[in-house]
Scaffold this motif. Structure first.
Motif, PDB file in Angstrom:
ATOM      1  N   LEU A  79      -6.656   6.496 -12.377  1.00 48.43           N
ATOM      2  CA  LEU A  79      -5.772   7.522 -11.842  1.00 48.43           C
ATOM      3  C   LEU A  79      -4.461   6.921 -11.330  1.00 48.43           C
ATOM      4  N   ALA A  80      -4.558   5.710 -10.759  1.00 45.76           N
ATOM      5  CA  ALA A  80      -3.388   5.116 -10.121  1.00 45.76           C
ATOM      6  C   ALA A  80      -2.413   4.507 -11.111  1.00 45.76           C
ATOM      7  N   ARG A  81      -2.885   4.039 -12.263  1.00 44.52           N
ATOM      8  CA  ARG A  81      -2.022   3.277 -13.171  1.00 44.52           C
ATOM      9  C   ARG A  81      -0.735   4.013 -13.556  1.00 44.52           C
ATOM     10  N   PRO A  82      -0.793   5.244 -14.079  1.00 45.81           N
ATOM     11  CA  PRO A  82       0.478   5.891 -14.473  1.00 45.81           C
ATOM     12  C   PRO A  82       1.402   6.135 -13.283  1.00 45.81           C
ATOM     13  N   ILE A  83       0.824   6.374 -12.106  1.00 48.05           N
ATOM     14  CA  ILE A  83       1.644   6.595 -10.912  1.00 48.05           C
ATOM     15  C   ILE A  83       2.348   5.306 -10.516  1.00 48.05           C
ATOM     16  N   LEU A  84       1.619   4.186 -10.568  1.00 44.43           N
ATOM     17  CA  LEU A  84       2.225   2.897 -10.226  1.00 44.43           C
ATOM     18  C   LEU A  84       3.272   2.486 -11.267  1.00 44.43           C
ATOM     19  N   GLU A  85       3.002   2.755 -12.536  1.00 43.59           N
ATOM     20  CA  GLU A  85       3.970   2.423 -13.584  1.00 43.59           C
ATOM     21  C   GLU A  85       5.271   3.193 -13.361  1.00 43.59           C
ATOM     22  N   ASP A  86       5.156   4.468 -13.045  1.00 41.81           N
ATOM     23  CA  ASP A  86       6.350   5.275 -12.804  1.00 41.81           C
ATOM     24  C   ASP A  86       7.091   4.792 -11.557  1.00 41.81           C
ATOM     25  N   LEU A  87       6.347   4.443 -10.503  1.00 41.50           N
ATOM     26  CA  LEU A  87       6.966   3.947  -9.282  1.00 41.50           C
ATOM     27  C   LEU A  87       7.686   2.624  -9.524  1.00 41.50           C
ATOM     28  N   ALA A  88       7.029   1.705 -10.234  1.00 43.78           N
ATOM     29  CA  ALA A  88       7.629   0.397 -10.516  1.00 43.78           C
ATOM     30  C   ALA A  88       8.932   0.543 -11.294  1.00 43.78           C
ATOM     31  N   ASP A  89       8.942   1.434 -12.283  1.00 40.85           N
ATOM     32  CA  ASP A  89      10.151   1.633 -13.085  1.00 40.85           C
ATOM     33  C   ASP A  89      11.239   2.358 -12.303  1.00 40.85           C
ATOM     34  N   VAL A  91      11.868   2.278  -8.967  1.00 38.96           N
ATOM     35  CA  VAL A  91      12.535   1.434  -7.967  1.00 38.96           C
ATOM     36  C   VAL A  91      12.829   0.038  -8.500  1.00 38.96           C
ATOM     37  N   GLU A  92      12.428  -0.220  -9.760  1.00 36.80           N
ATOM     38  CA  GLU A  92      12.635  -1.516 -10.414  1.00 36.80           C
ATOM     39  C   GLU A  92      12.084  -2.665  -9.565  1.00 36.80           C
ATOM     40  N   ALA A  93      10.837  -2.494  -9.153  1.00 37.68           N
ATOM     41  CA  ALA A  93      10.159  -3.510  -8.339  1.00 37.68           C
ATOM     42  C   ALA A  93       8.668  -3.452  -8.628  1.00 37.68           C
ATOM     43  N   THR A  94       7.971  -4.526  -8.325  1.00 33.41           N
ATOM     44  CA  THR A  94       6.527  -4.590  -8.542  1.00 33.41           C
ATOM     45  C   THR A  94       5.809  -3.623  -7.610  1.00 33.41           C
ATOM     46  N   ALA A  95       4.952  -2.789  -8.188  1.00 39.53           N
ATOM     47  CA  ALA A  95       4.177  -1.810  -7.412  1.00 39.53           C
ATOM     48  C   ALA A  95       2.736  -2.283  -7.296  1.00 39.53           C
ATOM     49  N   HIS A  96       2.069  -1.845  -6.234  1.00 33.78           N
ATOM     50  CA  HIS A  96       0.689  -2.276  -6.037  1.00 33.78           C
ATOM     51  C   HIS A  96      -0.142  -1.194  -5.367  1.00 33.78           C
ATOM     52  N   LEU A  97      -1.434  -1.273  -5.631  1.00 33.26           N
ATOM     53  CA  LEU A  97      -2.426  -0.422  -4.976  1.00 33.26           C
ATOM     54  C   LEU A  97      -3.328  -1.334  -4.164  1.00 33.26           C
ATOM     55  N   VAL A  98      -3.435  -1.074  -2.881  1.00 35.17           N
ATOM     56  CA  VAL A  98      -4.225  -1.900  -1.966  1.00 35.17           C
ATOM     57  C   VAL A  98      -5.294  -1.039  -1.315  1.00 35.17           C
ATOM     58  N   VAL A  99      -6.524  -1.559  -1.216  1.00 40.11           N
ATOM     59  CA  VAL A  99      -7.616  -0.823  -0.592  1.00 40.11           C
ATOM     60  C   VAL A  99      -8.153  -1.603   0.596  1.00 40.11           C
ATOM     61  N   ARG A 100      -8.718  -0.898   1.533  1.00 38.26           N
ATOM     62  CA  ARG A 100      -9.310  -1.559   2.694  1.00 38.26           C
ATOM     63  C   ARG A 100     -10.652  -2.144   2.292  1.00 38.26           C
ATOM     64  N   GLU A 101     -10.804  -3.436   2.516  1.00 40.57           N
ATOM     65  CA  GLU A 101     -12.005  -4.164   2.114  1.00 40.57           C
ATOM     66  C   GLU A 101     -13.046  -4.188   3.223  1.00 40.57           C
ATOM     67  N   SER A 102     -12.595  -4.232   4.473  1.00 40.86           N
ATOM     68  CA  SER A 102     -13.489  -4.312   5.625  1.00 40.86           C
ATOM     69  C   SER A 102     -12.719  -3.866   6.858  1.00 40.86           C
ATOM     70  N   ASP A 103     -13.327  -4.053   8.029  1.00 43.33           N
ATOM     71  CA  ASP A 103     -12.639  -3.696   9.269  1.00 43.33           C
ATOM     72  C   ASP A 103     -11.351  -4.483   9.442  1.00 43.33           C
ATOM     73  N   THR A 104     -11.327  -5.695   8.907  1.00 42.80           N
ATOM     74  CA  THR A 104     -10.225  -6.609   9.207  1.00 42.80           C
ATOM     75  C   THR A 104      -9.359  -6.987   8.012  1.00 42.80           C
ATOM     76  N   ALA A 105      -9.733  -6.572   6.804  1.00 43.94           N
ATOM     77  CA  ALA A 105      -9.020  -7.071   5.622  1.00 43.94           C
ATOM     78  C   ALA A 105      -8.753  -5.960   4.609  1.00 43.94           C
ATOM     79  N   VAL A 106      -7.691  -6.172   3.813  1.00 40.28           N
ATOM     80  CA  VAL A 106      -7.379  -5.306   2.679  1.00 40.28           C
ATOM     81  C   VAL A 106      -7.277  -6.168   1.426  1.00 40.28           C
ATOM     82  N   ARG A 107      -7.429  -5.531   0.270  1.00 41.16           N
ATOM     83  CA  ARG A 107      -7.415  -6.250  -1.011  1.00 41.16           C
ATOM     84  C   ARG A 107      -6.488  -5.548  -1.985  1.00 41.16           C
ATOM     85  N   ALA A 108      -5.682  -6.334  -2.698  1.00 40.57           N
ATOM     86  CA  ALA A 108      -4.824  -5.784  -3.743  1.00 40.57           C
ATOM     87  C   ALA A 108      -5.687  -5.467  -4.966  1.00 40.57           C
ATOM     88  N   MET A 109      -5.862  -4.188  -5.258  1.00 43.30           N
ATOM     89  CA  MET A 109      -6.708  -3.773  -6.369  1.00 43.30           C
ATOM     90  C   MET A 109      -5.951  -3.781  -7.691  1.00 43.30           C
TER      91      MET A 109
END
Length: 220
Positions: A79-89, A91-109
């Motif tokens: 679901l996120a891929r086309p949204i991130l592709e459109d966002l990256a194009d 603003v002409e910058a690298t886009a990312h989706l990050v999820v919460r991994e635990s109470d203290t950490a997040v992960r770039a998905m």
């Protein structure tokens, strides 16, 4: 319906709504069972790594849920891929989706590089960093109720609709992220971009926030 299974699932849903953890007594009171019953249910969930106990004996969600959620994460990537592709194009910058991994950490998905930018930031998905550092973690925290010890940047993100940080995850890199609206108990995630210059912060922030809302609408 299995009452035991129902109570176990209630515990998981309860812990999802309390990322800072709960005591056994609090869990027992919330789901309406005796403390001994709650303790037995928690021990079973711990055996399957679905919850864990910290040094203060507070219970929170465990890493075993990551394995169970892999198929859900695949849907999230789809679901996120086309949204991130459109966002990256846009603003002409690298886009990312990050999820919460635990109470203290997040992960770039997921990381999507722009297709029409001559210079952009590149990094690999899978990187883990503290939830209270970097725009993505700050954006995720801004979707939750305020806490006494939260950073001022979290409150600012709550007011603006996006978070911004400079050099907190990668030096010389500025991150601008927005939390993805979610259902209660759903994954905590953020959409964002990594840029060299934030002089156009308002425009980029608006684009990031719009992308996060679009993903939230699809997830709902």
């Amino acid at each position: 319906m299995s009452k035991t299974l129902h109570n176990g699932l209630e515990i998981l849903e309860l812990l999802a709504a309390h990322p800072n953890g709960l005591s056994v007594s609090e869990i027992a009171e919330c789901i309406g069972v005796h403390r001994t019953v709650a303790h037995r249910l928690i021990r079973t969930l711990e055996a399957h790594r679905l919850c864990r106990r910290d040094e203060y004996k507070r219970i929170s969600l465990g890493a075993g849920l990551v394995t169970l959620s892999e198929s859900v994460e695949q849907d999230l990537r789809t679901l996120a891929r086309p949204i991130l592709e459109d966002l990256a194009d846009t603003v002409e910058a690298t886009a990312h989706l990050v999820v919460r991994e635990s109470d203290t950490a997040v992960r770039a998905m997921m990381v999507i590089e722009p297709r029409r930018s001559q210079v952009h930031i590149a990094f690999r998905p899978g990187q883990v960093h503290p939830v209270n550092r970097g725009s993505a973690g700050l954006a995720i925290l801004s979707t939750l109720p305020p806490t006494a010890d939260e950073r001022p940047e979290v409150d600012r993100a709550r007011r603006l609709g996006y978070a911004i940080s400079a050099g907190e995850v990668v030096s010389t890199t500025i991150g601008i992220s927005a939390g993805v609206p979610r259902r209660v108990g759903g994954a905590q995630a953020a959409v964002g971009v990594s840029v060299f210059d934030a002089t156009d912060e308002a425009r980029i922030g608006a684009a990031v926030a719009a992308a996060a809302r679009s993903l939230g609408d699809l997830l709902h």
